[in-house]
Scaffold this active site. Structure first.
Site, PDB file in Angstrom:
ATOM      1  N   HIS A  86      12.016  -1.355 -25.925  1.00 60.53           N
ATOM      2  CA  HIS A  86      12.467  -1.184 -27.301  1.00 60.53           C
ATOM      3  C   HIS A  86      12.016   0.202 -27.777  1.00 60.53           C
ATOM      4  CE1 HIS A  86      12.879  -1.643 -31.613  1.00 60.53           C
ATOM      5  NE2 HIS A  86      13.674  -2.675 -31.380  1.00 60.53           N
ATOM      6  N   GLU A 158      20.629   0.573 -28.528  1.00 65.79           N
ATOM      7  CA  GLU A 158      20.109   0.652 -29.878  1.00 65.79           C
ATOM      8  C   GLU A 158      19.985   2.103 -30.294  1.00 65.79           C
ATOM      9  OE1 GLU A 158      17.543  -2.960 -30.624  1.00 65.79           O
ATOM     10  OE2 GLU A 158      16.395  -1.699 -29.278  1.00 65.79           O
TER      11      GLU A 158
HETATM   12  P1  PGA Z   1      17.333  -3.997 -37.008  1.00 66.05           P
HETATM   13  O1  PGA Z   1      16.498  -3.916 -35.660  1.00 66.05           O
HETATM   14  O2  PGA Z   1      18.370  -5.065 -36.810  1.00 66.05           O
HETATM   15  O3  PGA Z   1      16.305  -4.353 -38.045  1.00 66.05           O
HETATM   16  O4  PGA Z   1      17.932  -2.654 -37.228  1.00 66.05           O
HETATM   17  C1  PGA Z   1      17.143  -3.850 -34.452  1.00 66.05           C
HETATM   18  C2  PGA Z   1      16.107  -3.763 -33.392  1.00 66.05           C
HETATM   19  O5  PGA Z   1      14.908  -3.765 -33.666  1.00 66.05           O
HETATM   20  O6  PGA Z   1      16.485  -3.707 -32.247  1.00 66.05           O
END
Ligand code: PGA
Length: 241
Positions: A86, A158
């Site tokens: 992440h 992401e």
């Molecule tokens: P969020 O987080 O939906 O709060 O933007 C996404 C993530 O942490 O992958």
């Protein structure tokens, strides 16, 4: 790093009570903090949905690594998935692609399915470096795996600039990067890449999930903030209907 145990259990119970509203073919995975995993496993019992994921695991197998949690410990809960790489782990805890490759290998050796995160920061997107950045994250980690291991991997794209910021990538930006990821992986793994689940993460909410999920290469979502409200999380999962 949200919710006390009591709050977390309540959230999981609320999610469990709404899973019948989710289409049968949608796989739901919840990824609570380490402290909540065993209670979560008990609450889930032998339901098919949701599966249970951890948010991280160690890059060492076992031994004197105080404070770390190994893949085999997670598998023994049992936990079936683990989120690795992440952007917050990469940014705040110095997790490099090299460390992540070790983590992925150990997770796979314990039969955990890794949810491997990739994505660029804002400056990289603005400098048109986003494809290059994601390509190196894929090349240095996933492309080092053998095909049998690769089959078990879930990818999450992401864009870091969209995480927790309220800014979402447009459906077109998401599709463009997801198609790139699939094509890049096909360069190493051929046809296997066609069935790799590629999730989108970054300010997904009930109001934008349907449009993002309708893109051909977007197979699901990795939900942060909105997962803290059972109603919103269930509504997002229901957007696949
Ligand atoms: P969020 O987080 O939906 O709060 O933007 C996404 C993530 O942490 O992958």
């Amino acid at each position: 790093m949200n919710t006390t145990l009591k709050e977390g259990k309540k959230l999981i119970e609320e999610i469990l009570s709404g899973t019948d509203r989710i289409p049968q073919d949608v796989t739901l995975i919840i990824a609570p903090p380490f402290t909540h995993l065993c209670p979560a496993a008990r609450l889930i019992g032998n339901r098919r949905n949701p599966a249970l994921a951890a948010q991280n695991s160690a890059n060492r197998e076992s031994g004197a690594y105080t404070g770390e949690v190994s893949a085999s410990m997670l598998a023994s809960i049992p936990c079936s998935h683990v989120i690795l790489g992440h952007s917050e782990r990469r940014e705040y805890y110095g997790e490099t692609n090299e460390i992540l490759l070790d983590k992925i290998r150990l997770a796979l050796a314990s039969r955990l399915r890794p949810i491997f995160c990739v994505g660029e920061v804002l400056a990289e997107r603005e400098g048109s470096m986003h494809f290059q950045v994601v390509a190196s994250q894929l090349r240095e980690v996933l492309c080092q795996l053998g095909p049998e291991d690769f089959k078990k991997v879930i990818v999450a794209y992401e864009p870091v600039w969209a995480i927790g910021t309220g800014k979402t990538a447009t459906a077109e930006q998401a599709q463009e990067m997801h198609a790139f990821i699939r094509a890049f992986l096909a360069g190493t793994f051929g046809d296997l890449a066609a069935s790799t689940p590629i999730l989108y993460g970054g300010s997904c909410k009930p109001s934008n999930a349907r449009e993002i999920f309708s893109q051909p290469d977007v197979d699901g979502g990795l939900i942060g903030g909105a997962s803290l409200k059972a109603e919103d999380f269930l509504a997002i999962a229901g957007s696949f209907a």
